[in-house]
Each structure stands twice: as structure tokens, then as C-alpha cells.
Motif scaffolding. Structure first.
Motif, PDB file in Angstrom:
ATOM      1  N   SER A  60       0.830  -1.212   0.000  1.00 41.92           N
ATOM      2  CA  SER A  60       0.000   0.000   0.000  1.00 41.92           C
ATOM      3  C   SER A  60       0.863   1.262   0.000  1.00 41.92           C
ATOM      4  CB  SER A  60      -0.966   0.005   1.183  1.00 41.92           C
ATOM      5  OG  SER A  60      -0.262   0.072   2.398  1.00 41.92           O
ATOM      6  N   PRO A  64       1.144   3.637  -4.928  1.00 44.61           N
ATOM      7  CA  PRO A  64       0.965   4.993  -5.453  1.00 44.61           C
ATOM      8  C   PRO A  64       2.231   5.545  -6.107  1.00 44.61           C
ATOM      9  CG  PRO A  64       0.110   4.859  -3.224  1.00 44.61           C
ATOM     10  CD  PRO A  64       0.842   3.584  -3.497  1.00 44.61           C
ATOM     11  N   ARG A  65       3.376   5.073  -5.666  1.00 44.32           N
ATOM     12  CA  ARG A  65       4.635   5.579  -6.204  1.00 44.32           C
ATOM     13  C   ARG A  65       4.996   4.962  -7.548  1.00 44.32           C
ATOM     14  NH1 ARG A  65       3.774   6.170  -1.307  1.00 44.32           N
ATOM     15  NH2 ARG A  65       4.740   7.736  -0.010  1.00 44.32           N
ATOM     16  N   SER A  67       2.608   3.808  -9.801  1.00 45.70           N
ATOM     17  CA  SER A  67       1.493   3.859 -10.749  1.00 45.70           C
ATOM     18  C   SER A  67       1.199   5.277 -11.220  1.00 45.70           C
ATOM     19  CB  SER A  67       0.244   3.244 -10.119  1.00 45.70           C
ATOM     20  OG  SER A  67      -0.107   3.932  -8.947  1.00 45.70           O
ATOM     21  N   ALA A  68       2.227   6.096 -11.332  1.00 41.63           N
ATOM     22  CA  ALA A  68       2.021   7.511 -11.642  1.00 41.63           C
ATOM     23  C   ALA A  68       1.638   7.764 -13.092  1.00 41.63           C
ATOM     24  CB  ALA A  68       3.277   8.301 -11.290  1.00 41.63           C
ATOM     25  N   SER A 117      -5.064   1.817  -1.859  1.00 42.26           N
ATOM     26  CA  SER A 117      -4.028   2.834  -1.937  1.00 42.26           C
ATOM     27  C   SER A 117      -4.050   3.519  -3.309  1.00 42.26           C
ATOM     28  CB  SER A 117      -2.679   2.167  -1.679  1.00 42.26           C
ATOM     29  OG  SER A 117      -1.646   3.087  -1.724  1.00 42.26           O
ATOM     30  N   LEU A 118      -4.261   2.734  -4.356  1.00 45.60           N
ATOM     31  CA  LEU A 118      -4.342   3.279  -5.707  1.00 45.60           C
ATOM     32  C   LEU A 118      -5.538   4.214  -5.839  1.00 45.60           C
ATOM     33  CD1 LEU A 118      -3.335   3.243  -8.671  1.00 45.60           C
ATOM     34  CD2 LEU A 118      -4.888   1.321  -9.038  1.00 45.60           C
ATOM     35  N   GLY A 121      -4.828   7.476  -4.226  1.00 37.66           N
ATOM     36  CA  GLY A 121      -3.837   8.218  -4.997  1.00 37.66           C
ATOM     37  C   GLY A 121      -4.394   8.829  -6.267  1.00 37.66           C
ATOM     38  N   THR A 125      -4.951  12.900  -9.311  1.00 40.70           N
ATOM     39  CA  THR A 125      -4.808  13.046 -10.766  1.00 40.70           C
ATOM     40  C   THR A 125      -5.938  13.882 -11.358  1.00 40.70           C
ATOM     41  OG1 THR A 125      -6.044  11.032 -11.353  1.00 40.70           O
ATOM     42  CG2 THR A 125      -3.673  10.798 -10.910  1.00 40.70           C
TER      43      THR A 125
END
Length: 194
Positions: A60, A64-65, A67-68, A117-118, A121, A125
Motif C-alpha cells: 500500500s 501509489p509511487r 502507478s504515476a 491505496s491506488l 492516490g 490526478t
């Protein structure tokens, strides 16, 4: 404010958040009963439930780091699809062995932590400012959790009506596929410029 709430991408993200939460809260509520139904001991059930909850902590933080961008997001969605389908399918086998159940629990623990977590995040966007992030986050999470709150009751009712966990797990499996499809729609609509 009205313009933000009426944006289709926000609704897609709210559905994504709601479906992944529906699956997670259903599993949190009923996984011990599902494992008990599979004839596991209390020790094995407790250990596997703890594994489900704790194995996702590192991922988790990582998801996010990594999948930018759009390309990374495609790979992450593919991995989430595999995790959901393999985990729920293995749990739904007629008489899975303890190693098979353990693999299912690991897959589901990693997947549910990663997708939550995704989802959080992804809110950034859609936002150009801290104020927009807070408004969009409030809308997405409120609508998402509203959908998720019916999960434990619905799954419990299905189990009571049919006397086993096959239909509830099949419902979760179907919803997991829809969740990933909504994620693909969100990906197609989003430029990921932020």
C-alpha cells in the motif's frame, strides 16, 4: 463545486472506490466465517485472517509511487485483476487445501491493500489545487463508502439464504472484474498530467 461534482471522471473514480471497498469490507466481515466453512482450525483461521490484514501494508506504500503514469497504471490494473481473480477463485474451490487457501489469502491481502491505496492516490490526478483535492476526495470517498456499507449485510444474507459461501464469493469475483473494468475506463479518460 457543482462543476467538480458533475465531472464524469469523478463518478468513475467514486464507483471504483465503492466497488473495491465493497469487496474489502465484505472480506473483512466474513473471511473468518469463509475459512471456518472450509474446515480450518481456529488457529489456522486466525493466522490467515491476520496474514490477510497485514501482508498488504508494504504494497500500500509502494503502489501509489509506481502507478504515476498511464503505462504503469495499466500494469498495476493487470496485477490487481490477477490478484482478485486468483484469490477469489481459489477460495471458491470445492475443497481447497491449506497451501491453496494461503495463496488465496496472500493474493487477496496484497490486492485489496494495493487497490485501496491506488484509489486514494488517483484523487490527485483529477485535481489542480489542494481545495479541489479535498472536494473530490470527499465526494469520491462518500459515494464509495455508501456503496461499500451494504456489502457485509448483503453477503451475509446470501450466505444465509443459500447455506454456503459460493454465491457471495462469486458475487465478489464478478464485482472485482467490474472494478478493474471501471479502472480501465478511468485510465482511458484520464491524462495523468498531475
Amino acid at each position: 463545486m457543482i462543476e467538480i461534482i458533475n465531472h464524469p471522471k469523478i463518478w468513475l473514480l467514486a464507483i471504483f472506490m465503492g466497488l473495491q471497498s465493497f469487496i474489502y469490507y465484505g472480506l473483512i466481515a466474513w473471511l473468518p466465517s469463509i475459512l471456518n466453512h472450509l474446515k480450518l482450525s481456529l488457529l489456522a483461521t486466525g493466522s490467515l485472517f491476520a496474514l490477510f490484514q497485514f501482508i498488504g501494508i508494504p504494497i500500500s506504500y509502494i503502489i501509489p509511487r509506481i502507478s504515476a503514469g498511464k503505462n504503469a497504471f495499466k500494469w498495476v490494473l493487470g496485477g490487481l485483476f490477477v490478484g482478485y481473480v486468483s484469490g477469489l477463485s481459489l477460495l471458491n474451490l470445492k475443497s481447497p487445501t491449506l497451501p491453496v487457501i494461503t495463496i488465496a489469502i496472500i493474493a487477496l491481502g496484497l490486492t485489496t491493500a494495493a487497490i485501496f491505496s491506488l484509489a486514494l492516490g488517483l484523487i490527485t490526478t483529477l485535481s489542480d489545487s489542494a481545495r479541489e483535492i479535498s472536494v473530490i476526495g470527499g465526494v469520491v470517498q462518500s459515494l464509495g463508502y455508501l456503496l461499500a456499507c451494504i456489502s457485509p449485510t448483503l453477503l451475509g444474507k446470501l450466505n444465509s439464504s443459500f447455506g454456503n459461501w459460493n454465491l457471495p464469493i462469486t458475487l465478489l469475483l464478478s464485482l472485482s472484474i467490474i472494478t478493474i473494468l471501471v479502472g480501465w475506463l478511468f485510465l482511458r479518460e484520464n491524462t495523468f498530467t498531475n
